[in-house]
Design a protein around this motif. Structure first.
Motif, PDB file in Angstrom:
ATOM      1  N   SER A  43      27.872   4.779   6.186  1.00 51.02           N
ATOM      2  CA  SER A  43      28.196   4.961   7.322  1.00 51.02           C
ATOM      3  C   SER A  43      28.994   6.263   7.527  1.00 51.02           C
ATOM      4  O   SER A  43      28.726   7.164   8.359  1.00 51.02           O
ATOM      5  CB  SER A  43      29.477   4.104   8.083  1.00 51.02           C
ATOM      6  N   GLN A  87      27.092   1.393  13.745  1.00 47.82           N
ATOM      7  CA  GLN A  87      27.366  -0.120  13.115  1.00 47.82           C
ATOM      8  C   GLN A  87      28.283  -0.924  13.964  1.00 47.82           C
ATOM      9  O   GLN A  87      28.077  -2.112  14.330  1.00 47.82           O
ATOM     10  CB  GLN A  87      28.087   0.195  11.934  1.00 47.82           C
ATOM     11  N   ASP A 169      22.538   2.715  11.833  1.00 47.81           N
ATOM     12  CA  ASP A 169      23.421   2.067  10.937  1.00 47.81           C
ATOM     13  C   ASP A 169      23.588   0.603  10.898  1.00 47.81           C
ATOM     14  O   ASP A 169      24.156   0.219  11.926  1.00 47.81           O
ATOM     15  CB  ASP A 169      24.879   2.874  11.002  1.00 47.81           C
ATOM     16  N   GLU A 170      23.046  -0.203  10.065  1.00 46.23           N
ATOM     17  CA  GLU A 170      23.419  -1.585  10.029  1.00 46.23           C
ATOM     18  C   GLU A 170      22.778  -2.238  11.455  1.00 46.23           C
ATOM     19  O   GLU A 170      23.461  -3.152  12.019  1.00 46.23           O
ATOM     20  CB  GLU A 170      24.719  -2.042   9.713  1.00 46.23           C
TER      21      GLU A 170
HETATM   22 MG    MG Z   1      28.935   1.387   6.773  1.00 48.23          MG
END
Ligand code: MG
Ligand code: ADP
Ligand code: MG
Length: 250
Positions: A43, A87, A169-170
């Motif tokens: 991240s 995220q 991100d994710e």
């Molecule tokens: Mg992360």
């Protein structure tokens, strides 16, 4: 050909070095996956590419389409076609989702207003494509969205804004299989010669639906292995610890 080049990037957060020399090149048309254990700096890398000022670049640089963007602001990077799906997407109560996307498109268009009717038409089509509840467009940005709705909403923004580089991100975390397939459908719909993506993920599962061109493994703040999709499959079988022993000679 456009590309992102990350050159020996070192990043500190609150005085502590988190990224310890990341080297990476993503060419236009390529989808890369970035995997790695929790707390390793994925991240941090995502936020740094986007230009979040909390992440201090202590050495190295970011080159995007031949231009050094290391010192540019988030807005300046967005204008050049960089997009970050976070995220943990933020909630903004006062602004509707449709307004937010329209404002972002206007900003991308050098501040000139993008005509509303074609915008709304495209928004409606994309909402249908992603099987999103039409009321989502009217609600406050991410307010009262479920985890899955937030992720699908990020893909809606992605498809509307058509960035040239997307950092995801994710985007797969907390999604059930149906929502995951829809998110994957959206990312795959974006794939073409003028689009590239860095997908940060913990799990092989997403990569069954969006097959990456290149897979990178990050540990302790730098890339320890790079390969094709088979690297993710291998990782699923062996885990990170074996990779660490084989690859961490930093
Ligand atoms: Mg992360
Ligand atoms: P990952 O995404 O791989 O799980 P992160 O980049 O979120 O890893 O975190 C890497 C390290 O940096 C962790 O030790 C985390 O605690 C720290 N860190 C990341 N962002 C911040 C922040 N904004 N403030 C303080 N520490 C942070
Ligand atoms: Mg180093």
């Amino acid at each position: 050909m456009s590309s992102l080049i990350i050159d020996d990037l070192h990043v500190a957060v609150a005085g502590e070095e988190i990224l310890t020399g990341v080297n990476l090149q993503i060419n236009s048309g390529e989808v890369h996956a970035l995997m790695g254990p929790n707390g390793t700096g994925k991240s941090t890398l995502s936020e740094t590419i986007m230009g979040n000022p909390r992440y201090e670049i202590t050495a190295g640089k970011l080159i995007f389409n031949g231009e050094d963007i290391t010192q540019l602001t988030v807005d300046e990077r967005a204008q050049r076609g960089v997009f970050l799906a976070m995220q943990y997407p933020m909630e903004v109560a006062g602004i509707s989702n449709a307004d937010f996307i329209h404002a972002a498109l206007n900003a991308q268009n050098n501040g000139q207003a993008v005509p509303v009717l074609p915008f709304l038409q495209k928004l409606k089509q994309t909402i249908q494509f992603l099987e999103i509840d039409p009321q989502v467009a009217e609600r406050g940005l991410n307010a009262d969205f479920s985890g899955g709705e937030k992720k699908r909403n990020e893909i809606l923004q992605l498809m509307m804004l058509k960035p040239s580089l997307a950092i995801l991100d994710e985007i797969d975390s907390g999604l059930d299989i149906d929502a995951l397939k829809i998110v994957a459908k959206g990312i795959n719909a974006m794939r073409d010669d003028n689009f590239s993506a860095l997908m940060v993920t913990h799990y092989q599962r997403l990569l069954n639906y969006v097959v990456p061109d290149v897979v990178h493994i990050m540990m302790n703040g730098h890339i320890v292995a790079t390969g094709g999709p088979e690297l993710a499959t291998q990782l699923e079988a062996t885990g990170y610890s074996q990779l660490a022993e084989a690859g961490d000679n930093h």
